[in-house]
Design an enzyme around this catalytic site. Structure first.
Site, PDB file in Angstrom:
ATOM      1  N   ASP A 176       0.926  -1.124   0.000  1.00  0.00           N
ATOM      2  CA  ASP A 176       0.000   0.000   0.000  1.00  0.00           C
ATOM      3  C   ASP A 176       0.963   1.168   0.000  1.00  0.00           C
ATOM      4  O   ASP A 176       1.632   1.417   1.007  1.00  0.00           O
ATOM      5  CB  ASP A 176      -0.864   0.005   1.259  1.00  0.00           C
ATOM      6  CG  ASP A 176      -1.848   1.168   1.222  1.00  0.00           C
ATOM      7  OD1 ASP A 176      -1.399   2.302   0.944  1.00  0.00           O
ATOM      8  OD2 ASP A 176      -3.041   0.954   1.458  1.00  0.00           O
ATOM      9  N   HIS A 177       1.095   1.860  -1.110  1.00  0.00           N
ATOM     10  CA  HIS A 177       2.221   2.798  -1.207  1.00  0.00           C
ATOM     11  C   HIS A 177       2.114   3.934  -0.195  1.00  0.00           C
ATOM     12  O   HIS A 177       3.092   4.598   0.096  1.00  0.00           O
ATOM     13  CB  HIS A 177       2.429   3.299  -2.639  1.00  0.00           C
ATOM     14  CG  HIS A 177       1.481   4.361  -3.075  1.00  0.00           C
ATOM     15  ND1 HIS A 177       0.210   4.087  -3.500  1.00  0.00           N
ATOM     16  CD2 HIS A 177       1.610   5.712  -3.142  1.00  0.00           C
ATOM     17  CE1 HIS A 177      -0.393   5.225  -3.819  1.00  0.00           C
ATOM     18  NE2 HIS A 177       0.431   6.228  -3.603  1.00  0.00           N
ATOM     19  N   HIS A 239      -5.790   2.841   1.188  1.00  0.00           N
ATOM     20  CA  HIS A 239      -5.025   3.957   1.756  1.00  0.00           C
ATOM     21  C   HIS A 239      -5.711   4.576   2.992  1.00  0.00           C
ATOM     22  O   HIS A 239      -5.077   4.771   4.018  1.00  0.00           O
ATOM     23  CB  HIS A 239      -4.812   5.047   0.708  1.00  0.00           C
ATOM     24  CG  HIS A 239      -4.203   4.544  -0.563  1.00  0.00           C
ATOM     25  ND1 HIS A 239      -3.254   3.547  -0.595  1.00  0.00           N
ATOM     26  CD2 HIS A 239      -4.391   4.904  -1.855  1.00  0.00           C
ATOM     27  CE1 HIS A 239      -2.893   3.317  -1.851  1.00  0.00           C
ATOM     28  NE2 HIS A 239      -3.579   4.120  -2.638  1.00  0.00           N
TER      29      HIS A 239
END
Ligand code: BG6
Length: 489
Positions: A176-177, A239
């Site tokens: 999950d960047h 996010h």
């Protein structure tokens, strides 16, 4: 904490794709420039296109030239990166090509292997199983998976099951960047590196929490993917819920993969379900129509897509974490495309003082304390406090809200802004899964989000229009205002 050995080979699936060009390859360049890649580690690109090594190296050089600011260009670093590269065309549905890829992996590896799936998620399972079938997915190998893992709980279970046939959970790194962003890790530092927040970090002292991820961009040519997904699946399921977990979790015993993820999953499991009965009062879906961003006219979503659609480009929710710490505290979450500004922030509003000793004007001036954690576009932390307004007022003190402001951009001015994948690659290469998402987290998040999507469908809720350049439909404002709260803007 047991870490695997550093990877001797990184194999990127989807190496010619958009994510690779925009984020992955430039991140590898930066790691190379800072001498952070293991000496001798090779990088093998793979995709359907037939390219030779030089053509791939040219593509990598072009992506670095385009994405890395001029001042950071460094010929020696680029050469060092290009020397590590190799390329092998392969496709998960073509076994002969996977056999050739496996042979290349065997030839290049000199120890552990990290695979990175940056393709459409339907290929994750087949590609992992082909790697296993060709004998290159055993001990000493691990795999990074890009989001989205599926589009609902059922499809995510199917993908996870099929990857699990080749890799056990400790060897799977779901990205999950947002977890790779400096500001997000700073939230962990703020909460657990300071003594002053923890005693206040609960329902007794906190009135409400807001998490906003606003984007000004539209669907950026990804209409086909986005229209299947919408704001809730594209952003909220991952996010925003990850940010919520980091705000709400109990202090982990250690900053290590099991301890941190054990705390996050408890938060996800404590989320109060929002189903058919609650969707109308606890959620708002929106879709942008034509409008203007920064004075520039932009088309509506349906025009951008080229057809009418019921997909939401905005979602706002009033969530609750039903546990001892957070009982009764609303967590307002919102995210959307074509909002007025690119802004990711977490706002914690504390409760009012229990009793005001100030009469007159000052009583009216009084505002609750707030903590603003701004993650994007710039990183900043502000603590909103009440202070005396300077002056000799005869009718008693006047108070004003002032901000204690920590600007990371100024404080750490000599640090360049990093791409989230620099952190994520470094950790995955070194075998540290703390900032990656575990299977139970993804599935718990899907379960919660599916109930909302089903609720919308069953209750016949369709997105409300909002003009591009505004903060979503008016209903999003009343979602908070009905409860005496207002969104921070
Ligand atoms: C991605 C979404 O995960 O995150 C995109 O698929 C979105 O739709 C992007 O634009 C936002 O990331 P960032 O880092 O720009 O906030």
């Amino acid at each position: 904490m047991t870490h695997a050995a550093p990877a001797s080979l990184l194999t990127i699936f989807g190496a010619t794709g958009d994510l690779a060009r925009r984020m992955l390859l430039p991140s590898l360049y930066s790691l190379q420039a800072e001498h952070l890649l293991p000496p001798g580690m090779r990088i093998l690109g793979t995709a359907r296109s037939t390219l030779d090594r030089d053509a791939f190296a040219n593509m990598v050089a072009a992506s670095v030239a385009e994405r890395i600011p001029g001042a950071e260009h460094n010929e020696a670093a680029l050469r060092g990166l290009l020397e590590r590269l190799d390329y092998q065309a392969a496709s998960a549905d073509d076994d002969a090509s996977m056999a050739a890829l496996a042979a290349k992996v065997e030839a290049l590896r000199n120890g552990d292997v990290l695979y990175h799936m940056s393709t459409a998620p339907r290929f994750y399972g087949p590609a992992c199983q082909a790697l296993a079938a060709h004998g290159v997915a055993g001990a000493g190998t691990r795999v990074m998976l890009e989001k989205p893992i599926g589009k609902d709980l059922a499809s995510s279970i199917a993908i996870n099951d099929s990857v699990a046939m080749a890799f056990d959970e400790e060897r799977i790194y779901r990205t999950d960047h947002y977890l790779g962003k400096e500001g997000v890790q700073n939230l962990i530092a703020l909460r657990f590196g300071n003594v002053m927040f923890e005693p206040l970090w609960n329902a007794r002292h906190i009135e409400q929490v807001q998490i906003t991820v606003g984007e000004t961009v539209g669907v950026e040519g990804r209409g086909d993917y986005y229209d299947e997904s919408g704001a809730m699946r594209d952003m909220l399921q991952n996010h925003l819920l990850q940010l919520l977990c980091l705000v709400a979790m109990e202090p982990p015993a250690r900053f290590d993969p099991s301890a941190v993820r054990n705390e996050k999953i408890k938060v996800l499991r404590s989320l109060r379900p929002i189903g058919r009965e609650q969707v109308a009062s606890e959620s708002v879906a929106g879709q942008y129509t034509a409008g203007a961003i920064d004075g520039v006219a932009v088309p509506g979503y349906a025009d951008e897509l080229g057809r009418a659609s019921r997909t939401e480009t905005f979602v706002a929710l009033r969530a609750h974490v039903d546990n001892w710490r957070w009982s009764g505290v609303p967590f307002y979450l919102r995210t959307g495309k074509r909002l007025p500004s690119r802004s990711t922030e977490i706002y914690i509003q504390f409760r009012k003082v229990p009793y005001s000793i100030f009469g007159g004007h000052a009583a009216a001036d009084m505002q609750p304390n707030g903590l603003l954690i701004k993650l994007q576009p710039e990183e900043r932390i502000e603590l909103h406090l009440m202070a005396k307004t300077p002056g000799l007022d005869r009718h008693g003190l006047r108070l004003s809200q002032v901000g204690l402001d920590l600007d990371f951009h100024e404080e750490f001015a000599n640090q360049r802004k990093r791409i989230a994948y620099e952190r994520l690659y470094l950790d995955a290469i070194e075998g540290n899964g703390t900032l990656f998402v575990r299977r139970d987290e993804t599935e718990a998040a899907w379960q919660w989000v599916d109930a909302i999507a089903d609720g919308w469908r069953n209750a016949g809720i369709v997105p409300k229009p909002y003009p591009a350049g505004t903060w979503g439909p008016a209903a999003a404002l009343s979602l908070a205002e009905r409860h005496g709260h207002s969104w921070r803007e």
